[in-house]
Design a protein around this motif. Structure first.
Motif, mmCIF file in Angstrom:
data_model
loop_
_atom_site.group_PDB
_atom_site.id
_atom_site.type_symbol
_atom_site.label_atom_id
_atom_site.label_comp_id
_atom_site.label_asym_id
_atom_site.label_seq_id
_atom_site.Cartn_x
_atom_site.Cartn_y
_atom_site.Cartn_z
ATOM 1 N N LYS A 80 0.945 -1.117 -0.046
ATOM 2 C CA LYS A 80 -0.087 -0.003 -0.073
ATOM 3 C C LYS A 80 0.964 1.221 0.093
ATOM 4 N N PRO A 81 1.887 1.284 0.978
ATOM 5 C CA PRO A 81 2.723 2.462 0.881
ATOM 6 C C PRO A 81 3.177 2.753 -0.620
ATOM 7 N N LEU A 82 3.531 1.743 -1.407
ATOM 8 C CA LEU A 82 4.027 2.070 -2.732
ATOM 9 C C LEU A 82 2.849 2.568 -3.794
ATOM 10 N N PHE A 83 1.959 1.993 -3.785
ATOM 11 C CA PHE A 83 0.521 2.527 -4.612
ATOM 12 C C PHE A 83 0.251 3.794 -3.850
ATOM 13 N N ASP A 84 0.363 4.240 -2.633
ATOM 14 C CA ASP A 84 0.141 5.636 -2.012
ATOM 15 C C ASP A 84 0.961 6.754 -2.729
ATOM 16 N N ARG A 85 2.231 6.413 -2.621
ATOM 17 C CA ARG A 85 3.235 7.302 -3.085
ATOM 18 C C ARG A 85 3.273 7.393 -4.546
ATOM 19 N N ALA A 86 2.734 6.367 -5.323
ATOM 20 C CA ALA A 86 2.665 6.362 -6.705
ATOM 21 C C ALA A 86 1.411 7.542 -7.059
ATOM 22 N N ARG A 87 0.411 7.189 -6.236
ATOM 23 C CA ARG A 87 -0.699 8.200 -6.482
ATOM 24 C C ARG A 87 -0.367 9.702 -6.102
ATOM 25 N N SER A 96 2.001 -9.603 -13.435
ATOM 26 C CA SER A 96 2.464 -8.275 -13.612
ATOM 27 C C SER A 96 1.139 -7.342 -13.593
ATOM 28 N N ILE A 97 1.230 -6.154 -13.205
ATOM 29 C CA ILE A 97 0.067 -5.394 -13.194
ATOM 30 C C ILE A 97 0.618 -4.010 -13.720
ATOM 31 N N LEU A 98 -0.423 -3.338 -14.106
ATOM 32 C CA LEU A 98 -0.277 -1.898 -14.447
ATOM 33 C C LEU A 98 -1.134 -0.974 -13.780
ATOM 34 N N THR A 99 -0.691 0.107 -13.307
ATOM 35 C CA THR A 99 -1.831 0.859 -12.807
ATOM 36 C C THR A 99 -1.652 2.346 -13.626
ATOM 37 N N ASP A 100 -2.823 3.017 -13.173
ATOM 38 C CA ASP A 100 -2.726 4.455 -14.011
ATOM 39 C C ASP A 100 -2.253 5.498 -12.907
ATOM 40 N N ALA A 142 -3.481 7.315 -10.874
ATOM 41 C CA ALA A 142 -4.134 7.614 -9.800
ATOM 42 C C ALA A 142 -4.196 6.405 -8.905
ATOM 43 N N GLY A 143 -3.167 5.368 -9.233
ATOM 44 C CA GLY A 143 -3.013 4.255 -8.468
ATOM 45 C C GLY A 143 -3.853 3.038 -8.629
ATOM 46 N N ALA A 144 -4.721 3.253 -9.651
ATOM 47 C CA ALA A 144 -5.732 2.208 -9.695
ATOM 48 C C ALA A 144 -5.204 0.916 -10.803
ATOM 49 N N ILE A 145 -5.575 -0.225 -10.716
ATOM 50 C CA ILE A 145 -4.783 -0.987 -11.482
ATOM 51 C C ILE A 145 -5.821 -1.127 -12.703
#
Length: 309
Positions: free
Chosen positions: A78-85, A108-112, A114-117
């Motif tokens: 979650k900290p990675l997603f939060d920081r990316a957003r 493997s995943i890709l987000t936009d 805004a941090g959404a997969i």
């Protein structure tokens, strides 16, 4: 121009005892560096959250499952997603996925931004073997721990372009790129963990391994007129060396950026997605030039069958 500034975020070695929180902190440091350099997208390696655990032979399902993620994001990521957003930067990374119904994939995943997969891929071409092999210099047990991916080779409208993913050994198979190429892919993101020596052929060392690695990437990029972002885990993991070789390849098949170390390292390149058009509209204009009436063997058989005498 449709320019997407991409950071290829190589990770140095991750030891077996290293926790996910430590790894995520390293990933965030690379993400911060990428954002400071104007990146729109940061691509991390295959199985980015842990050591390359398929080198270890395990029989206890509970022990095996400790290497897998049941949800994404989770407490560790979650900290990675939060920081990316917060930074407004899209990310792509690989991990071991356990589905709610108990299936295991190399994912493997890709987000936009805004941090959404927005995209998920599951590795299709699994290398290695499923049982302990005493004839190998070391084990490569992907066939033991993962099932072949069940999502095909999708392409997504994302980040202003047509984006695709594959993982490690997939890069060696021309069908990987062609299936995405037939969907107009403009950028292929791929993470990998490649041993520096072939476990079944000791004289095939890092020079040959890097040659075949780049050969596959450059051919796939050129023959489908697409950018390829290939990102390694590198260095010595508990006595097992991974070769590195993070590169960004342009739609003409040229390496335009590559890492110089085997540690955590970021390379950045502005990728013009419109640069894919020339190849797609000329020599690799599939609609005009492909002759599918002669390609039947590609999907009708797996092993080699020589013609009758």
């Amino acid at each position: 121009m449709r320019t997407l500034t991409v950071g290829a975020a190589q990770l140095g070695p991750i030891q077996k005892a290293e926790g996910r929180q430590e790894v995520v902190a390293r990933m965030i440091a690379l993400l911060d560096d990428a954002a400071a350099k104007g990146c729109d997208l940061v691509v991390f390696p295959e199985l980015a959250l842990t050591t390359f655990f398929p080198r270890w032979y395990m029989t206890d399902p509970a022990e095996i499952d400790t290497w897998f993620e049941s949800v994404m994001p989770n407490a560790a990521t979650k900290p990675l997603f939060d920081r990316a957003r917060e930074l407004g930067v899209a990310i792509s990374f690989g991990y071991a996925e356990k589905t709610p119904d108990g299936h295991h994939f190399n994912t493997s995943i890709l987000t936009d931004k805004a941090g959404a997969i927005v995209g998920k891929y599951r590795k299709i071409h699994l290398p290695g073997h499923s049982e302990f092999d005493e004839k190998r210099a070391f084990q490569h047990l992907e066939k033991r721990y993962f099932e072949p991916g069940d999502l095909g080779f999708p392409v997504w409208h994302a980040l202003g372009g047509l984006m695709g993913m594959c993982i490690c050994n997939d890069r060696r198979w021309p069908e990987t790129y062609r299936v995405m190429g037939l969907q107009g892919v403009e950028m292929v993101m791929l993470g990998f963990n490649t041993p520096s020596v072939n476990s079944q052929k000791s004289d095939e060392g890092i020079e040959d391994r890097l040659f075949h690695h780049k050969l596959s990437l450059q051919a796939g990029a050129y023959q489908n007129s697409t950018w390829v972002i290939a990102v390694a885990k590198a260095g010595d993991e508990d006595g097992h060396h991974l070769m590195g070789g993070t590169v960004i390849v342009d739609p003409n098949g040229k390496v335009v950026a590559e890492t110089k170390t085997e540690g955590d390292e970021l390379i950045v390149h502005p990728c013009d997605l419109d640069a894919t058009r020339f190849g797609k509209e000329t020599i690799f204009d599939f609609k005009r030039h492909r002759r599918i009436e002669h390609y039947g063997l590609i999907t009708s058989q797996t092993g080699v069958e020589p013609p009758s005498v």
